[in-house]
Design a protein around this motif. Structure first.
Motif, short mmCIF file in Angstrom:
data_model
loop_
_atom_site.label_atom_id
_atom_site.label_comp_id
_atom_site.label_asym_id
_atom_site.label_seq_id
_atom_site.Cartn_x
_atom_site.Cartn_y
_atom_site.Cartn_z
N LEU A 133 -3.27 -0.97 10.42
CA LEU A 133 -1.99 -1.49 10.89
C LEU A 133 -1.78 -2.83 10.21
CD1 LEU A 133 0.33 -0.75 12.88
CD2 LEU A 133 -0.65 -2.48 14.38
N GLU A 134 -0.89 -2.85 9.23
CA GLU A 134 -0.63 -4.05 8.45
C GLU A 134 0.41 -4.93 9.14
OE1 GLU A 134 -1.47 -1.94 4.13
OE2 GLU A 134 0.60 -2.29 4.74
N ILE A 135 0.22 -6.22 9.03
CA ILE A 135 1.16 -7.20 9.57
C ILE A 135 1.94 -7.78 8.39
CG2 ILE A 135 1.42 -9.35 10.86
CD1 ILE A 135 -1.41 -8.75 12.04
N LYS A 136 3.26 -7.74 8.49
CA LYS A 136 4.08 -8.26 7.39
C LYS A 136 3.70 -9.71 7.10
CE LYS A 136 8.79 -8.25 5.75
NZ LYS A 136 10.17 -7.88 6.08
N ASP A 137 3.44 -9.99 5.84
CA ASP A 137 3.03 -11.31 5.35
C ASP A 137 1.67 -11.75 5.88
OD1 ASP A 137 5.46 -11.54 3.91
OD2 ASP A 137 6.48 -12.32 5.69
N GLY A 138 0.90 -10.82 6.43
CA GLY A 138 -0.43 -11.15 6.93
C GLY A 138 -1.50 -10.90 5.88
N LYS A 139 -2.59 -11.66 5.98
CA LYS A 139 -3.70 -11.49 5.04
C LYS A 139 -4.61 -10.35 5.44
CE LYS A 139 -3.69 -16.32 3.71
NZ LYS A 139 -4.34 -17.61 3.80
N LYS A 140 -4.72 -10.11 6.77
CA LYS A 140 -5.59 -9.06 7.28
C LYS A 140 -4.77 -8.09 8.13
CE LYS A 140 -8.48 -11.94 9.33
NZ LYS A 140 -9.63 -12.43 10.09
N PRO A 141 -5.20 -6.84 8.20
CA PRO A 141 -4.50 -5.91 9.09
C PRO A 141 -4.81 -6.23 10.55
CG PRO A 141 -6.38 -4.83 8.06
CD PRO A 141 -6.27 -6.19 7.45
N ALA A 142 -3.91 -5.84 11.44
CA ALA A 142 -4.15 -6.01 12.87
C ALA A 142 -5.39 -5.22 13.28
CB ALA A 142 -2.94 -5.55 13.67
N TYR A 143 -5.51 -4.01 12.76
CA TYR A 143 -6.71 -3.21 12.99
C TYR A 143 -6.90 -2.20 11.88
CZ TYR A 143 -3.55 0.34 15.01
OH TYR A 143 -2.54 1.24 15.22
N THR A 144 -8.13 -1.72 11.81
CA THR A 144 -8.49 -0.61 10.93
C THR A 144 -9.32 0.37 11.75
OG1 THR A 144 -10.48 -1.76 10.20
CG2 THR A 144 -8.51 -2.00 8.81
N GLY A 145 -9.32 1.61 11.33
CA GLY A 145 -10.12 2.60 12.03
C GLY A 145 -9.90 3.99 11.48
N ILE A 146 -10.48 4.94 12.15
CA ILE A 146 -10.33 6.35 11.79
C ILE A 146 -9.88 7.09 13.04
CG2 ILE A 146 -11.49 8.44 10.97
CD1 ILE A 146 -13.49 6.52 9.52
N ILE A 147 -8.77 7.79 12.92
CA ILE A 147 -8.27 8.60 14.02
C ILE A 147 -8.43 10.07 13.67
CG2 ILE A 147 -6.66 6.87 14.87
CD1 ILE A 147 -4.42 8.50 13.50
N THR A 148 -8.60 10.89 14.68
CA THR A 148 -8.71 12.32 14.46
C THR A 148 -7.70 13.04 15.33
OG1 THR A 148 -11.08 12.09 14.00
CG2 THR A 148 -10.28 14.31 14.51
N PHE A 149 -6.93 13.90 14.69
CA PHE A 149 -5.99 14.76 15.37
C PHE A 149 -6.45 16.20 15.23
CE2 PHE A 149 -2.64 11.53 13.97
CZ PHE A 149 -2.57 10.92 15.21
N LEU A 150 -6.20 17.01 16.24
CA LEU A 150 -6.38 18.46 16.16
C LEU A 150 -4.99 19.08 16.10
CD1 LEU A 150 -9.17 19.11 18.82
CD2 LEU A 150 -9.44 18.71 16.35
N TYR A 151 -4.76 19.87 15.04
CA TYR A 151 -3.48 20.55 14.87
C TYR A 151 -3.68 22.04 15.08
CZ TYR A 151 -1.74 16.22 12.82
OH TYR A 151 -1.37 14.92 12.62
N HIS A 152 -3.00 22.56 16.08
CA HIS A 152 -3.02 23.99 16.39
C HIS A 152 -1.77 24.60 15.74
CE1 HIS A 152 -6.04 23.63 19.77
NE2 HIS A 152 -5.71 22.38 19.54
N PHE A 153 -1.91 25.12 14.53
CA PHE A 153 -0.76 25.70 13.83
C PHE A 153 -0.41 27.06 14.40
CE2 PHE A 153 -2.18 22.59 10.66
CZ PHE A 153 -0.97 22.06 10.26
N LEU A 154 0.85 27.44 14.23
CA LEU A 154 1.30 28.78 14.66
C LEU A 154 0.69 29.86 13.78
CD1 LEU A 154 5.08 28.01 15.23
CD2 LEU A 154 3.34 28.36 16.96
#
Length: 154
Positions: A133-154
Protein backbone atom coordinates in the motif's frame (compact mmCIF):
# COMPACT_ATOMS: atom_id res chain seq x y z
CA UNK A 1 -4.26 2.57 -14.38
CA UNK A 2 -5.95 -0.20 -16.31
CA UNK A 3 -7.45 -3.34 -14.92
CA UNK A 4 -6.91 -6.92 -16.05
CA UNK A 5 -9.92 -9.16 -16.63
CA UNK A 6 -9.52 -12.84 -15.72
CA UNK A 7 -12.26 -15.35 -16.54
CA UNK A 8 -10.77 -18.72 -15.54
CA UNK A 9 -8.14 -20.55 -13.55
CA UNK A 10 -6.13 -21.05 -16.74
CA UNK A 11 -6.15 -17.29 -17.44
CA UNK A 12 -5.13 -16.56 -13.85
CA UNK A 13 -2.19 -18.96 -14.12
CA UNK A 14 -0.85 -16.96 -17.09
CA UNK A 15 -0.11 -14.04 -14.76
CA UNK A 16 1.87 -16.04 -12.20
CA UNK A 17 5.08 -14.23 -11.21
CA UNK A 18 4.01 -10.95 -12.80
CA UNK A 19 3.22 -7.53 -11.44
CA UNK A 20 -0.49 -7.02 -12.08
CA UNK A 21 -0.51 -3.26 -11.69
CA UNK A 22 -1.51 -0.46 -9.36
CA UNK A 23 -4.87 0.93 -8.32
CA UNK A 24 -5.89 4.54 -8.42
CA UNK A 25 -5.26 6.70 -5.37
CA UNK A 26 -7.80 6.79 -2.55
CA UNK A 27 -7.89 9.66 -0.03
CA UNK A 28 -8.48 8.59 3.57
CA UNK A 29 -10.60 11.30 5.18
CA UNK A 30 -11.28 12.02 8.84
CA UNK A 31 -14.90 11.03 8.23
CA UNK A 32 -13.79 7.58 7.01
CA UNK A 33 -11.47 7.23 10.02
CA UNK A 34 -14.32 8.20 12.37
CA UNK A 35 -16.69 5.65 10.79
CA UNK A 36 -14.04 2.94 11.05
CA UNK A 37 -13.46 3.81 14.71
CA UNK A 38 -17.20 3.48 15.38
CA UNK A 39 -17.46 0.20 13.45
CA UNK A 40 -14.50 -1.39 15.25
CA UNK A 41 -14.89 0.30 18.65
CA UNK A 42 -11.30 1.56 18.35
CA UNK A 43 -11.51 5.19 19.47
CA UNK A 44 -7.84 5.75 20.29
CA UNK A 45 -7.04 9.47 20.31
CA UNK A 46 -4.30 9.22 17.64
CA UNK A 47 -7.08 8.53 15.14
CA UNK A 48 -9.71 11.00 16.36
CA UNK A 49 -8.41 13.92 18.41
CA UNK A 50 -7.07 16.50 15.95
CA UNK A 51 -6.06 18.94 18.69
CA UNK A 52 -4.29 16.45 20.95
CA UNK A 53 -2.21 14.95 18.13
CA UNK A 54 -0.74 18.37 17.35
CA UNK A 55 1.07 18.38 20.69
CA UNK A 56 1.31 14.74 21.83
CA UNK A 57 1.73 12.67 18.67
CA UNK A 58 4.91 12.31 16.61
CA UNK A 59 2.67 12.38 13.51
CA UNK A 60 1.28 15.88 14.10
CA UNK A 61 -2.08 14.89 12.62
CA UNK A 62 -4.60 12.10 13.08
CA UNK A 63 -3.72 8.84 11.37
CA UNK A 64 -5.76 6.09 9.76
CA UNK A 65 -6.13 2.86 11.68
CA UNK A 66 -3.74 0.25 10.28
CA UNK A 67 -6.65 -2.14 9.91
CA UNK A 68 -8.61 0.50 8.01
CA UNK A 69 -5.85 0.54 5.41
CA UNK A 70 -6.00 -3.26 5.25
CA UNK A 71 -9.78 -3.14 4.89
CA UNK A 72 -9.28 -1.10 1.70
CA UNK A 73 -7.59 -4.10 0.04
CA UNK A 74 -10.69 -5.49 -1.75
CA UNK A 75 -11.72 -2.05 -3.03
CA UNK A 76 -8.25 -1.27 -4.39
CA UNK A 77 -7.63 -4.85 -5.62
CA UNK A 78 -10.79 -4.70 -7.73
CA UNK A 79 -9.35 -1.67 -9.52
CA UNK A 80 -6.35 -3.76 -10.60
CA UNK A 81 -7.98 -7.09 -11.46
CA UNK A 82 -11.52 -8.04 -12.40
CA UNK A 83 -12.19 -11.73 -11.75
CA UNK A 84 -15.24 -12.98 -13.67
CA UNK A 85 -17.13 -16.28 -13.89
CA UNK A 86 -16.99 -16.84 -10.15
CA UNK A 87 -19.26 -18.78 -7.85
CA UNK A 88 -17.46 -17.28 -4.90
CA UNK A 89 -14.29 -15.51 -3.74
CA UNK A 90 -12.94 -16.15 -0.24
CA UNK A 91 -10.34 -14.15 1.69
CA UNK A 92 -8.07 -16.97 2.83
CA UNK A 93 -4.91 -15.60 4.40
CA UNK A 94 -2.79 -12.57 5.13
CA UNK A 95 0.85 -13.53 5.46
CA UNK A 96 3.80 -11.45 6.62
CA UNK A 97 1.83 -8.21 6.90
CA UNK A 98 4.11 -5.44 8.08
CA UNK A 99 3.00 -1.90 8.83
CA UNK A 100 5.83 0.39 7.74
CA UNK A 101 4.44 3.91 7.76
CA UNK A 102 1.38 5.62 9.23
CA UNK A 103 -1.14 7.14 6.83
CA UNK A 104 -1.99 10.70 7.87
CA UNK A 105 -5.52 12.01 7.56
CA UNK A 106 -6.19 13.07 3.95
CA UNK A 107 -3.29 10.90 2.83
CA UNK A 108 -3.61 9.29 -0.58
CA UNK A 109 -2.90 5.58 -0.90
CA UNK A 110 -2.84 3.08 -3.74
CA UNK A 111 -2.27 -0.66 -3.98
CA UNK A 112 0.52 -2.29 -5.98
CA UNK A 113 0.08 -6.04 -6.58
CA UNK A 114 2.12 -8.93 -7.98
CA UNK A 115 0.78 -12.46 -8.40
CA UNK A 116 3.28 -14.77 -6.72
CA UNK A 117 1.70 -18.20 -7.20
CA UNK A 118 -1.48 -19.91 -8.31
CA UNK A 119 -2.36 -23.43 -7.17
CA UNK A 120 -5.21 -25.54 -8.47
CA UNK A 121 -6.98 -27.09 -5.47
CA UNK A 122 -9.38 -29.42 -7.33
CA UNK A 123 -10.82 -26.58 -9.39
CA UNK A 124 -10.43 -23.83 -6.79
CA UNK A 125 -7.68 -21.32 -7.53
CA UNK A 126 -5.48 -20.41 -4.57
CA UNK A 127 -3.83 -17.11 -5.52
CA UNK A 128 -1.00 -15.64 -3.40
CA UNK A 129 -0.51 -11.96 -4.10
CA UNK A 130 2.29 -9.70 -2.91
CA UNK A 131 0.86 -6.31 -2.02
CA UNK A 132 2.19 -2.91 -1.03
CA UNK A 133 0.00 0.00 0.00
CA UNK A 134 1.88 3.02 -1.31
CA UNK A 135 1.44 6.50 0.14
CA UNK A 136 1.53 9.33 -2.39
CA UNK A 137 4.85 11.17 -2.06
CA UNK A 138 5.89 8.73 0.69
CA UNK A 139 9.28 7.08 0.96
CA UNK A 140 7.92 3.83 2.42
CA UNK A 141 4.68 1.96 1.84
CA UNK A 142 2.05 1.97 4.57
CA UNK A 143 2.31 -1.81 4.58
CA UNK A 144 3.60 -4.79 2.67
CA UNK A 145 2.47 -8.38 2.80
CA UNK A 146 1.10 -11.38 1.00
CA UNK A 147 -2.62 -11.99 0.69
CA UNK A 148 -4.28 -15.17 -0.47
CA UNK A 149 -7.64 -15.40 -2.18
CA UNK A 150 -9.54 -18.55 -3.09
CA UNK A 151 -11.42 -18.24 -6.38
CA UNK A 152 -14.21 -20.72 -7.02
CA UNK A 153 -14.70 -20.41 -10.80
CA UNK A 154 -17.88 -21.55 -12.54
Amino acid sequence: MSSITIRSLKELEQYEGQELGVSGYHTITQEQINHFADATLDHQWIHLDAERVKTESPFGATIAHGYLTVALLPYLWNQIVQIENLKMQVNYEIESLRFNQAVLVNGEVRLRARLLTVKDLRGIAKARIEVALEIKDGKKPAYTGIITFLYHFL
